[in-house]
Write an enzyme that holds these catalytic residues in place. Structure first.
Site, PDB file in Angstrom:
ATOM      1  CE1 TYR A   1     -20.739  24.058 -18.725  1.00  0.00           C
ATOM      2  CE2 TYR A   1     -22.258  23.476 -20.491  1.00  0.00           C
ATOM      3  CZ  TYR A   1     -21.962  24.189 -19.350  1.00  0.00           C
ATOM      4  OH  TYR A   1     -22.907  25.032 -18.815  1.00  0.00           O
TER       5      TYR A   1
ATOM      6  CB  SER B   1     -25.891  23.206 -19.400  1.00  0.00           C
ATOM      7  OG  SER B   1     -25.870  23.516 -20.775  1.00  0.00           O
TER       8      SER B   1
END
Length: 335
Positions: free
Chosen positions: A164, A151
């Site tokens: 995350y 990401s």
């Protein structure tokens, strides 16, 4: 890795979203594809989609339903791949991921264990289970490669999704390390770092294990509905998979979600500027923040910025703590 035809790909999270896009693209390139998920119905549907898109035979797609954080189950899955296709994967792509949003100071052990378990521990599991097998089978004889769907969050902090971003930063670093290690065996490693993907990750909370259900975040059908709407505007999974394929073919270690790689350096420079700002004093950071706020364009007429944090009715507490956590200041200002 340039020649995919007849080789084996193993893709976690391959029943939907980015993983399904990868399965379609690499099956079309001639690979035998293994896809994993914890949802059997999604796997059943994905096999038909892959066959239809790629023109491969149904027997060239192997669906496996198991929990990627279960090392025994992951090892058994690896054994079953070798039994069916005659060897370990030439291409390992670990794409499965989950996320939830809320203030980092409200996070529980369960929030970290769930998100980091799927986004980091499953990556470790795949590397430890598969890479020795790949080296033994293919080192300096056949092309092989490991890849990871990470990401943009890996390059920055995120106080609203800290488990995350922490997991993704660590997973990125693993790929950098494996890229160094595998070159001596004729292998390679690539991480792709998308922003928003048209996927169902917004529904991840529906599949959170019961034993990890104690979250510090406000989660509701409204917040999940909002995330579904946000992710529906993301990059198409097949387009993202083509970008990953190009990166693997050309030995890139990092790929970003732009078809034209000339767009990558400016994006990385902008993210690195955030790190440079951490070196400044608190007063210098505050001054920079004030300058940025002064230069922000006004919101559109009618209010709302149309962005991720402009939440619709029913999701007003998106990204906030549980109501009973009275120590969390929901009105705190960025510093």
């Amino acid at each position: 890795m340039k020649n995919f035809k007849g080789k084996i790909a193993f893709i976690t999270g391959g029943a939907s979203g980015a993983g399904l896009g990868q399965a379609k693209v690499f099956a079309k390139a001639g690979m035998k594809v293994v896809i994993t998920d914890i949802r059997q119905d999604a796997l059943d549907s994905a096999v038909g989609e892959i066959v239809k898109y790629s023109g491969c035979g149904a027997d060239d797609v192997m669906p496996l339903c198991f929990d990627l954080t279960d090392r025994k189950a992951y090892t058994e899955a690896a054994d079953s791949v070798e039994k069916k296709f005659g060897g370990p994967p030439h291409l390992l792509i670990q794409t499965a991921g989950v996320n939830s949003f809320g203030p980092v100071e409200a996070s529980t052990f369960d929030d970290f264990d769930w998100v980091m378990g799927v986004c980091l521990d499953h990556v470790v599991n795949g590397h430890i289970i598969f890479i020795p097998r790949m080296i033994k089978a293919y080192a300096n004889k056949e092309e092989f490669h490991v890849a990871l769907t990470s990401s943009m969050g890996a390059f920055m902090g995120g106080s609203g999704c800290a488990p995350y971003t922490a997991a993704k930063a660590a997973a990125n670093n693993l790929i950098y390390s494996y890229a160094e290690a595998l070159v001596g065996y004729g292998g390679g490693a690539t991480v792709i770092c998308p922003g928003n993907i048209n996927s169902n990750i917004g529904d991840a909370e529906k599949y959170r294990p019961k034993h990890l259900s104690n979250t510090g975040y406000h989660v509701s059908e409204g917040t999940m509905k909002h995330l579904r709407a946000v992710h529906a505007t993301g990059i198409d999974p097949v387009e993202l998979a083509e970008i990953l394929k190009e990166a693997i073919e050309n030995g890139r270690i990092i790929a970003l979600p732009f078809p034209d790689p000339s767009g990558w350096p400016p994006m990385l420079r902008s993210m690195n500027a955030n790190i440079e700002e951490y070196l400044l004093t608190a007063d210098e950071r505050k001054k920079n923040m004030e300058e940025r706020m002064k230069n922000m364009p006004p919101p559109p007429a009618g209010g709302g910025g149309g962005g991720m944090w402009d939440v619709p009715e029913g999701a007003e507490r998106f990204g906030m703590a549980r109501k009973d956590l009275d120590f969390v200041d929901t009105n705190k200002k960025p510093q």
